[in-house]
Design a protein around this motif. Structure first.
Motif, mmCIF file in Angstrom:
data_model
loop_
_atom_site.group_PDB
_atom_site.id
_atom_site.type_symbol
_atom_site.label_atom_id
_atom_site.label_comp_id
_atom_site.label_asym_id
_atom_site.label_seq_id
_atom_site.Cartn_x
_atom_site.Cartn_y
_atom_site.Cartn_z
ATOM 1 N N ASN A 126 15.896 23.334 25.241
ATOM 2 C CA ASN A 126 16.840 24.435 25.417
ATOM 3 C C ASN A 126 16.879 25.317 24.171
ATOM 4 N N GLY A 127 16.983 24.686 23.008
ATOM 5 C CA GLY A 127 17.019 25.432 21.751
ATOM 6 C C GLY A 127 15.714 26.136 21.450
ATOM 7 N N MET A 128 14.598 25.484 21.782
ATOM 8 C CA MET A 128 13.292 26.092 21.527
ATOM 9 C C MET A 128 13.053 27.318 22.399
ATOM 10 N N LEU A 129 13.518 27.265 23.636
ATOM 11 C CA LEU A 129 13.411 28.437 24.509
ATOM 12 C C LEU A 129 14.182 29.608 23.906
ATOM 13 N N TYR A 130 15.368 29.312 23.386
ATOM 14 C CA TYR A 130 16.175 30.349 22.748
ATOM 15 C C TYR A 130 15.453 30.919 21.526
ATOM 16 N N ALA A 131 15.017 30.031 20.615
ATOM 17 C CA ALA A 131 14.399 30.471 19.359
ATOM 18 C C ALA A 131 13.122 31.268 19.607
ATOM 19 N N SER A 132 12.281 30.788 20.510
ATOM 20 C CA SER A 132 11.003 31.453 20.762
ATOM 21 C C SER A 132 11.212 32.824 21.415
ATOM 22 N N SER A 133 12.164 32.929 22.335
ATOM 23 C CA SER A 133 12.408 34.213 22.996
ATOM 24 C C SER A 133 12.952 35.243 22.013
ATOM 25 N N ARG A 134 13.848 34.835 21.092
ATOM 26 C CA ARG A 134 14.394 35.778 20.113
ATOM 27 C C ARG A 134 13.337 36.170 19.082
ATOM 28 N N LEU A 136 11.710 35.543 27.172
ATOM 29 C CA LEU A 136 12.084 34.169 27.529
ATOM 30 C C LEU A 136 11.049 33.548 28.475
ATOM 31 N N ILE A 137 10.665 34.295 29.501
ATOM 32 C CA ILE A 137 9.707 33.784 30.483
ATOM 33 C C ILE A 137 8.340 33.553 29.835
ATOM 34 N N VAL A 138 7.902 34.506 28.998
ATOM 35 C CA VAL A 138 6.608 34.358 28.317
ATOM 36 C C VAL A 138 6.631 33.145 27.392
ATOM 37 N N SER A 139 7.756 32.923 26.735
ATOM 38 C CA SER A 139 7.862 31.793 25.805
ATOM 39 C C SER A 139 7.830 30.445 26.514
ATOM 40 N N SER A 140 8.091 30.431 27.795
ATOM 41 C CA SER A 140 8.059 29.173 28.547
ATOM 42 C C SER A 140 6.630 28.786 28.951
ATOM 43 N N THR A 141 5.650 29.638 28.612
ATOM 44 C CA THR A 141 4.263 29.336 28.987
ATOM 45 C C THR A 141 3.697 28.139 28.230
ATOM 46 N N GLY A 142 4.425 27.690 27.212
ATOM 47 C CA GLY A 142 3.990 26.485 26.501
ATOM 48 C C GLY A 142 3.896 25.298 27.441
ATOM 49 N N ILE A 179 4.713 30.206 18.007
ATOM 50 C CA ILE A 179 3.779 29.280 18.654
ATOM 51 C C ILE A 179 4.243 27.838 18.459
ATOM 52 N N ALA A 180 4.889 27.557 17.309
ATOM 53 C CA ALA A 180 5.405 26.202 17.076
ATOM 54 C C ALA A 180 6.452 25.851 18.120
ATOM 55 N N GLN A 181 7.350 26.784 18.402
ATOM 56 C CA GLN A 181 8.397 26.540 19.383
ATOM 57 C C GLN A 181 7.830 26.465 20.798
ATOM 58 N N VAL A 182 6.909 27.356 21.112
ATOM 59 C CA VAL A 182 6.323 27.397 22.455
ATOM 60 C C VAL A 182 5.592 26.092 22.777
ATOM 61 N N LEU A 183 4.802 25.604 21.819
ATOM 62 C CA LEU A 183 4.063 24.364 22.065
ATOM 63 C C LEU A 183 4.993 23.157 22.081
#
Length: 453
Positions: free
Chosen positions: A300-308, A336-342, A100-104
């Motif tokens: 870019n990095g947050m999308l990676y971290a949150s998806s993994r 990855l797509i779900v993590s971009s909902t932030g 959630i930290a990365q997503v937000l």
């Protein structure tokens, strides 16, 4: 315990040089270029001591993390480790908190990107840039881990080059010419002394300095896709901390010797103030480009971290199974797509809380990151004892001064988090404690359903 893997199916393609640049890119964000003004205003020249202490805490953190990550090189990283050596519930809490930290934070960064683009295109609606950059970065992350790494590598190169350029320019002003008056080391003590706000101001600025180092832990998440994790991960973690420490402390020292601390960053970035003093044309435009790059790199990095992280949760059956599915190129596309909902959440929060949305989202994001760090220290205490007791393989890297330095790092971090309650950052704890209670209930409900099945 050695074989547990929450990164099965991911491709190991990342080299140590790329891992180092990815970590640098995540940590060198807008915090240095813009946020350093807040730290300077809080501590004055003693901000140099603040950043040194902050770097020391992160150095201890990376020592613990390097050892554990080499033992368990998975995309689940600190979540998997907490699961194994503390309790599955702790692994659940830390992974969802980090996620959630990365997503937000993604939402915060994309909102900032829209603002930066208005500098050049004031007539274009911000939503246009949000859609364009979101689509581009999702595409880059979905293509392959190599595409992500290449993108992040060049973003990081731009930021590192900007900092090196600033250091060289500042050194020339201080030591290479006599054309500039009132510059020099005396600026560190001339205006109300080195500690104008006492120990309290310096200590609060240590907490602020931690903002600048958040992101270095991403190297551990990439371990599931590193070519040779035994070599690449420790090397990347160590080099990142030392480079960041040097960059931050040297940059701030040069800045404060050129510009008296009262003038550094009150109304604009300290970097812009220095460039204006040096009569560099287009200072604001140059800085806008750099912070835009910093924001894109962080996103870019947050999308990676949150998806993994979400992928890892799925493999542990704490997220829907579809989040654990990989594309033909080895990328967890759905996660990855779900993590971009932030990004959507950021828009909603901004509409409901227009005056305080940024502070609210940063508070949430900050708690998730620091809670993760705290669990890393705690996990290491139990990891080392159990690993040695059960005769695990001899690891190529071990945290020095165990258990004393591990405990010291944890206590320093915990005291700084408590300090936040007495500052404008208390929203971090006001959200964080209820969030952990909510997650704890969710975990117990999930476990009960799994048991019933």
């Amino acid at each position: 315990m050695e074989n547990k893997n929450s990164g099965e199916g991911l491709k190991r393609e990342l080299s140590s040089s790329r891992l180092s640049m990815i970590a640098m890119g995540m940590a060198i964000g807008t915090g240095l270029f813009l946020g350093s003004g807040l730290a300077i205003g809080t501590a004055g020249p003693s901000v140099l001591l603040s950043y040194t202490i902050g770097a020391f805490i992160v150095l201890l953190l990376m020592g613990c993390l390097a050892e554990m990550t080499v033992a368990h090189p998975t995309s689940g990283s600190f979540g998997t480790i907490a699961d194994l050596y503390l309790h599955p519930m702790v692994g659940f809490l830390v992974r969802y908190s980090y996620w959630i930290a990365q997503v937000l934070a993604i939402g915060v960064e994309i909102s900032a990107i829209a603002v930066y683009m208005k500098y050049w295109y004031p007539g274009v609606p911000g939503i246009t840039w949000i859609i364009i950059f979101t689509a581009v970065l999702i595409y880059v992350n979905a293509t392959s881990v190599n595409a992500f790494a290449s993108f992040e590598y060049w973003f990081s190169m731009i930021k590192v080059s900007a900092i090196v350029g600033f250091i060289l320019l500042g050194a020339y002003v201080l030591f290479g010419t006599s054309s500039y008056e009132n510059v020099g080391a005396h600026n560190l003590v001339d205006h109300k002394g080195f500690l104008p706000f006492g120990f309290k101001g310096m200590w609060i600025a240590v907490f602020i300095s931690l903002f600048s180092f958040i992101g270095t832990e991403l190297v551990a998440v990439t371990a599931g896709e590193a070519k040779e994790p035994d070599v690449a991960v420790p090397k990347a973690l160590r080099s990142t901390v030392f480079r960041l420490s040097a960059f931050y402390v040297v940059t701030l020292a040069i800045m404060l010797m050129i510009v008296p601390w009262q003038s550094a960053g009150i109304e604009k970035s300290p970097f812009v103030r220095v460039m204006e003093i040096l009569n560099i044309p287009g200072a604001s435009g140059i800085m806008n480009f750099i912070v835009l790059t910093a924001a894109l790199s962080s996103m870019n990095g947050m999308l990676y971290a949150s998806s993994r992280t979400l992928f890892s949760l799925s493999q542990e059956k704490f997220a829907p199974a579809v989040m654990g599915k990989l594309s033909k190129k080895g990328v967890p596309t759905t996660a990855l797509i779900v993590s971009s909902t932030g990004i959507i959440f950021a828009a909603v929060v901004n509409a409901l809380l227009p005056g305080s949305s940024y502070a609210f989202m940063m508070g949430i994001s900050m708690f998730g990151s620091l809670f993760t760090w705290l669990i890393i220290f705690l996990s290491h205490l139990f990891f080392r004892k159990k690993w040695d007791k059960r005769g695990g393989r001899k690891l190529p890297v071990r945290m020095m001064g165990f258990p004393y330095l591990t405990i010291l790092g944890g206590l320093l971090l915990l005291s700084l988090m408590i300090t936040a309650w007495f500052t404008d950052f208390k929203i971090m704890l006001q959200f964080g404690i209820p969030w952990l209670l909510f997650l704890s209930i969710a975990y117990l409900v999930m476990k009960k359903k799994q048991h019933v099945k």
